[in-house]
Design a protein around this motif. Sequence first.
Motif, mmCIF file in Angstrom:
data_model
loop_
_atom_site.group_PDB
_atom_site.id
_atom_site.type_symbol
_atom_site.label_atom_id
_atom_site.label_comp_id
_atom_site.label_asym_id
_atom_site.label_seq_id
_atom_site.Cartn_x
_atom_site.Cartn_y
_atom_site.Cartn_z
ATOM 1 N N GLY A 122 0.792 -1.217 0.000
ATOM 2 C CA GLY A 122 0.000 0.000 0.000
ATOM 3 C C GLY A 122 0.825 1.268 0.000
ATOM 4 O O GLY A 122 2.004 1.277 -0.313
ATOM 5 N N PHE A 123 0.132 2.321 0.361
ATOM 6 C CA PHE A 123 0.615 3.682 0.195
ATOM 7 C C PHE A 123 1.767 4.022 1.140
ATOM 8 O O PHE A 123 1.708 3.740 2.330
ATOM 9 N N VAL A 124 2.808 4.611 0.581
ATOM 10 C CA VAL A 124 3.849 5.194 1.423
ATOM 11 C C VAL A 124 4.061 6.636 0.989
ATOM 12 O O VAL A 124 3.977 6.939 -0.199
ATOM 13 N N GLU A 125 4.288 7.487 1.948
ATOM 14 C CA GLU A 125 4.527 8.884 1.603
ATOM 15 C C GLU A 125 5.529 9.471 2.574
ATOM 16 O O GLU A 125 5.701 8.959 3.671
ATOM 17 N N GLU A 126 6.197 10.503 2.138
ATOM 18 C CA GLU A 126 7.126 11.182 3.020
ATOM 19 C C GLU A 126 7.345 12.587 2.486
ATOM 20 O O GLU A 126 7.131 12.847 1.293
ATOM 21 N N LEU A 127 7.772 13.438 3.349
ATOM 22 C CA LEU A 127 7.926 14.838 2.959
ATOM 23 C C LEU A 127 9.051 15.433 3.796
ATOM 24 O O LEU A 127 9.095 15.254 4.997
ATOM 25 N N VAL A 128 9.997 16.074 3.135
ATOM 26 C CA VAL A 128 11.033 16.773 3.900
ATOM 27 C C VAL A 128 11.085 18.234 3.466
ATOM 28 O O VAL A 128 10.817 18.564 2.310
ATOM 29 N N VAL A 129 11.415 19.068 4.400
ATOM 30 C CA VAL A 129 11.431 20.515 4.155
ATOM 31 C C VAL A 129 12.809 21.052 4.492
ATOM 32 O O VAL A 129 13.472 20.563 5.405
ATOM 33 N N ASN A 130 13.227 22.019 3.751
ATOM 34 C CA ASN A 130 14.460 22.702 4.098
ATOM 35 C C ASN A 130 14.369 24.140 3.621
ATOM 36 O O ASN A 130 13.530 24.469 2.786
ATOM 37 N N GLU A 131 15.257 24.933 4.129
ATOM 38 C CA GLU A 131 15.312 26.312 3.684
ATOM 39 C C GLU A 131 15.865 26.326 2.262
ATOM 40 O O GLU A 131 16.788 25.581 1.953
ATOM 41 N N ASP A 132 15.308 27.134 1.410
ATOM 42 C CA ASP A 132 15.799 27.214 0.038
ATOM 43 C C ASP A 132 17.056 28.083 0.001
ATOM 44 O O ASP A 132 17.010 29.242 0.389
ATOM 45 N N PRO A 133 18.186 27.500 -0.453
ATOM 46 C CA PRO A 133 19.442 28.271 -0.447
ATOM 47 C C PRO A 133 19.333 29.594 -1.197
ATOM 48 O O PRO A 133 20.020 30.557 -0.877
ATOM 49 N N GLU A 134 18.449 29.617 -2.185
ATOM 50 C CA GLU A 134 18.298 30.828 -2.978
ATOM 51 C C GLU A 134 17.731 31.975 -2.149
ATOM 52 O O GLU A 134 17.850 33.131 -2.503
ATOM 53 N N TYR A 135 17.083 31.619 -1.033
ATOM 54 C CA TYR A 135 16.468 32.665 -0.218
ATOM 55 C C TYR A 135 17.199 32.899 1.097
ATOM 56 O O TYR A 135 16.700 33.558 1.980
ATOM 57 N N GLN A 136 18.383 32.315 1.218
ATOM 58 C CA GLN A 136 19.147 32.547 2.440
ATOM 59 C C GLN A 136 19.862 33.887 2.336
ATOM 60 O O GLN A 136 20.141 34.359 1.239
ATOM 61 N N TRP A 137 20.191 34.431 3.474
ATOM 62 C CA TRP A 137 20.833 35.748 3.454
ATOM 63 C C TRP A 137 22.154 35.693 2.692
ATOM 64 O O TRP A 137 22.546 36.634 2.006
ATOM 65 N N ILE A 138 22.819 34.519 2.794
ATOM 66 C CA ILE A 138 24.146 34.408 2.200
ATOM 67 C C ILE A 138 24.082 34.560 0.678
ATOM 68 O O ILE A 138 25.048 34.907 0.009
ATOM 69 N N ASP A 139 22.899 34.331 0.135
ATOM 70 C CA ASP A 139 22.766 34.397 -1.311
ATOM 71 C C ASP A 139 23.034 35.797 -1.853
ATOM 72 O O ASP A 139 23.330 35.973 -3.028
ATOM 73 N N ARG A 140 22.935 36.764 -0.987
ATOM 74 C CA ARG A 140 23.199 38.132 -1.428
ATOM 75 C C ARG A 140 24.669 38.347 -1.744
ATOM 76 O O ARG A 140 25.017 39.227 -2.519
ATOM 77 N N ILE A 141 25.505 37.552 -1.097
ATOM 78 C CA ILE A 141 26.928 37.805 -1.301
ATOM 79 C C ILE A 141 27.621 36.725 -2.124
ATOM 80 O O ILE A 141 28.698 36.933 -2.631
ATOM 81 N N ARG A 142 26.999 35.589 -2.296
ATOM 82 C CA ARG A 142 27.735 34.565 -3.039
ATOM 83 C C ARG A 142 27.394 34.637 -4.531
ATOM 84 O O ARG A 142 26.418 35.271 -4.939
ATOM 85 N N THR A 143 28.219 33.971 -5.327
ATOM 86 C CA THR A 143 28.025 34.007 -6.775
ATOM 87 C C THR A 143 26.813 33.168 -7.150
ATOM 88 O O THR A 143 26.422 32.269 -6.409
ATOM 89 N N PRO A 144 26.232 33.454 -8.303
ATOM 90 C CA PRO A 144 25.110 32.625 -8.752
ATOM 91 C C PRO A 144 25.513 31.145 -8.837
ATOM 92 O O PRO A 144 24.734 30.272 -8.527
ATOM 93 N N ARG A 145 26.747 30.910 -9.249
ATOM 94 C CA ARG A 145 27.195 29.530 -9.376
ATOM 95 C C ARG A 145 27.143 28.833 -8.026
ATOM 96 O O ARG A 145 26.576 27.753 -7.895
ATOM 97 N N ALA A 146 27.676 29.484 -7.015
ATOM 98 C CA ALA A 146 27.696 28.885 -5.682
ATOM 99 C C ALA A 146 26.280 28.644 -5.192
ATOM 100 O O ALA A 146 25.979 27.594 -4.613
#
Lengths: 937, 362
Positions: A163-187
């Motif tokens: 039968g049915f199995v499900e799972e869900l994980v959540v994390n902060e999106d790196p694109e929206y972290q504060w550090i994204d303001r200073i790191r390169t798009p590649r990083a």
Amino acid sequence: MPGKLKAKIVAGRHLPVMDRASDLTDAFVEVKFGNTTFKTDVYPKSLNPQWNSEWFKFEVDDEDLQDEPLQITVLDHDTYSANDAIGKVYIDIDPLLSSEAATVISGWFPIYDTIHGIRGEINVLVKVDLFNDLNRFRQSSCGVKFFCTTSIPRCYRAALVHGFVEELVVNEDPEYQWIDRIRTPRASNEARQRLISLMSGELQRKIGLKVLEMGGNAVVGYLQCFDLEGESGLVVRAIGTACTLDKLIPGTVLNECMCVCVCVCCCSLILSGMGSGISVGKEAGPLKTLLRQQAQSALEQREFPFFTLTCFPPGFLVHIGGVVSARSVKLLDRIHNPDEPETRDAWWEEIRQEIKSHAKALGCHAVVGYSESTTICEEVCILSASGTAAMLNPRFMREGCLDAGGSDQRLSRCGFCHIPYDEFNMPFPAQLTYCYHCRRQKVPDVLFTTIDLPAEAAVTGKGCLIQARLCRTKKKAQGEVNATAISNLLPFMEYELHTQLMNKLKLRCMNALFGLRIQISVGENMLLGLASATGVYLSALPAPGGIQIAGKTPSDLSYDQHISTMQKRINDTIVMNKELYNIHPPECIEEVVGSPIPDRQRSRLFRSTSESSDELSELDLSHGKKDAFVLEIDDTDAVEDIQSLLTDAPMPAGFYSCNTEVMPGIYNWTSGLQMFTSVRVYRLNNANLTNQGLNKIFTDLCENLLKSLYFKLRSMIPCCLCHLNFTVAVPEEELIQVRRHTPKNTSPILSIFPRNILNEEQLQFSMELCGESTSSNNQPTAKASERCSPLPEVRSRSLRSTRSLPCGAPVTVVKMTPLSFLPMTRIVKYLGIINMFFIRETTSLREEGGVSGFLHSFIAEVFAMVRAHVAALGGNAVVSYSMKECVFMENPNKNQAQCLINVSGDAVIFVRESDQEAIPPLITSGQTSTTGADGTT
Amino acid sequence: MSVELDVFVGNTTIMDEEVYQFWLDGYTVNDAVKVRMEGGVLEECEASAEVLRSDTMDQYRTFQMCERLLHSPAKLANQLLFQIPPHRQTMLIERYYTFDGVFVREVLGKKLSKGTKKDLDDVSAKTGVTLKSCRRQFDNFKRVFKVVEELKGPLVENIRQHFLLSDKLARDYAAIVFFANNRFETGKKKLHYLTFQDFAFCAGQLISNWTVGALDNMLEDMDVDLEKEFLQDLKELKILITDKDLLDQHKSLVCTALRGKTKAFNEMEANFKNLSRGLVNIAAKLTNTKDVRDFFIDLVEKTFVLPMRLPCRSDKWTAGDMRLYLTHYTNSAHILDTFKHQVVWDRYMGVIKSCILKMYHD
């Protein structure tokens, strides 16, 4: 308990020039797993370095083995400044963890950079030594097999379906972290890619644990999705069906599909999730109750008796109730604890409960062909779930009573068309008839399902793709107001899509829909609905009635004239379609049996046969009758409906299309196979469009796309587009405008991604074009075989060349298909699941050929990387391939664009079935049952 | 409403040969669509112009992406980006390297330099080949030239292996490289009547008989340059015209052999000395680079070709006459007792004879 992961970097080729002065590169490689990093020596001044490194050994927990990818970074050594990254390869080592799958990963992988795309290739060898783990409390679930395929994989037998199995994980999106303001798009891109890779590893491991707990050893129909919620996080969720699979000894494969006899019956119902009140039918026939009791005891232990399968082992499916779906609108900024999965878990729980209760209302205890999806626009998120309510054979869910296959199910051959609910206490209005197959049990007049057409179903004529398209404007709003507006619109959209589907079905003279997939997407100021399904004429169901047009106020003459011309056009189309799809149902039965059929039905049947002869009398006859499908054209909606009915362009001769795995009514397949992806984005210039205007545009877009496909594939006629999968999105008026301008009077971008992953097959017809078919048939087969020969002439020539050219092993041909099988071939081994996520970004959009050029090369690159991974596992095909996500964002003013693609599938090894007969077994059985059906009538 | 983005990608790369040709010929998307529409594809498949346009754009994009790979065709076979069946790969390469006869005639023997490339717009205007196509063809010549320049071994084979071309095309490229390297003059008015294939044939003869590689193809050097020693030896042939006795003896031998066999006998007899002088002088001067460049003009001007092509003369030599004459001219030299340079003579005349016969037409 630890395992030992070993990696060896052999060589590189076609590397980019990193040193402008010498036109060469000093490359070296970093191999990273978890927190351990190894480096190779620098191979100076070469674009084709031969590192031939030692074996790098990582001693790690098997938990990490499941979660982490092996990360290989190719760099250019620079004495004075920082080393420049050339690109990366992520290798998912999960396939190596199962004893039955691949044992070694070895091959050329494209070196991928999120800014530059593919930059050369690297040859890598990876092995894993696993120590046996007897710890009961372990956190890993090595050895559980995952399949994207939504049927029991070809070389396995389902011993038990848990039968049915499900799972869900959540994390902060790196694109929206504060550090994204200073790191390169590649990083930032790499952080995102790595995170998603980690999260899906974790997700698989957790699901695997659940499966082990249930006593299973595999997940079939594994469906993993990403929700890029933006500020509130990044969600990776997956559903699947836990099974215990036994490996089949080659040779027994054929029997699997032969002894099938369950047929499907369905009713037309779309239960929209927005609070439509439904009474539960409690009473049922004695036989039915018995069955239900058995099943319930087996299913009751399960919270959700859901199955993600769309194709079933023989005897599994007993009855089908109809489509159940639920939608719910949520606000993402109201999540209290965005980093924890609880809130989302609760949302999905809610929706699943609703689906479960809908299924109950239909008298069914299970839901099959179940899937979940989301659409996000700013902070509004619509969660949708849909499936087909069904009665299942409980034997598959209890242990130890599985052996007898479907042998006793043969008895139910005539009873398969029963409605699972009670006749006198129907949950919705439907017209019941006695089954046209057995004449004893009741069947509904139309049926909609989300599953594939069962192989054994008796079908008259051929099937075809049916699409309903809808566009609704909505006021721009924020937060709760917006959410309310959307929830208010949803039921209407569902209803209209349903009506459209019904009309189109009748227009094609068909009575059942399979593989129904309704997608609703939200934009800032509009909602889009796209429903695709494959229509068929099930021999067991009554013939559909025609469509009548009536004016409410037949006042003046010209108006009447108008109506009658419309009616004539519709009737003509029906007749034409009958011919086109070869639908000639047996008509004489009624008179023979007579009595059990209510008058209503008989008259309808009579009418539908007489349609072709006389339209005028036809109009009179049916006018005002209850059962006739009447469209009143005073109603503006109806005018629209009729318009959309008649504007559907017919398919060019030689083409067939469907969105299910196999095309109903066509049985001769060749192995010539071509998978392709097409993406289109349109910009709407006119800001003030009406619903009708939008609808027209939307319909045209879809039609144009189909036309384009037909044109492109014209050289492959006769050909069938299978598993045609449309996806639509209305990208938010995102980034581009909102960030930079005031959103006043910006043109709404109706960007539609009818991304169809579809699949094209050559086929041969037994009836028409006999002479031609052989030639058109031989050609692609020859092509295919050439493709498969490992050392073509050209290549051997290049090997001989005097200069030391970078020639490794020849490139293996890897086929990709969204189908779960490859026609004319036999899958001998499943090598593991492919689940890859890529981001590509550019800051030189114009130079790369604009948005089209950018996306074109990105998709080609994704294909190349999938093929390389499959080839490295030793496989030669990907089945059940799908491109789940394709998010495209652009900012032409800044000359930038970004695209995210997620693909998945099962890597397999197939062998050509040259000595076996030309027809796949599954289809043979379908054919025999068709002829059988004709025989009994 | 406008189409922002329109992409179609197949697992096996789908290509239309017709569109490929349009792309190679340097048609713009609009022109290609126009031509295709006139070609009647639309009626065949009930498609609209929009569909045709979208298809053409897709194909053009694919070709543009493949172009990089086509520059080094060996890569095409082991690259991973496009899955292209081998027979398609061969077609792509072969067509990409195929050139227009009119175009190549314009640049044959010219230095493959930036300067020449700048003048391509004139060439384009003159030949009617689009500038884009001219550039492609020119770059192909240049690329092949650069690659084989540094390689040892036989020229044709090198080209065939590195660019995976058919034998015929590889030979043509060998000719182009050979002409570019030796800078043979082909643009003079007198040479206009000659086609590229005439020159290609002559180049083939020169490559296989007069270069270093001609004797031993495993030798260090390559067969792009004419063999120095041989050119030096050719000077010795001068004796055939400087020694009066030898010249007369030669003439009488040839005339005896030819008498009664051809209508043009009188002409042959009358012109023998002129012609022989012309031929031997060409041989003697080949040590000068400048004269090597003028080799073909000299052949036309100073020997048979031009006088024999004069249309007004009723007693014009036929090709058969020419063959007969040259055969006897060559063979008679062997009978001359005092003529010691038989090997060089044969090596020289073998090539000259086949070149002249090839060039001897209208």
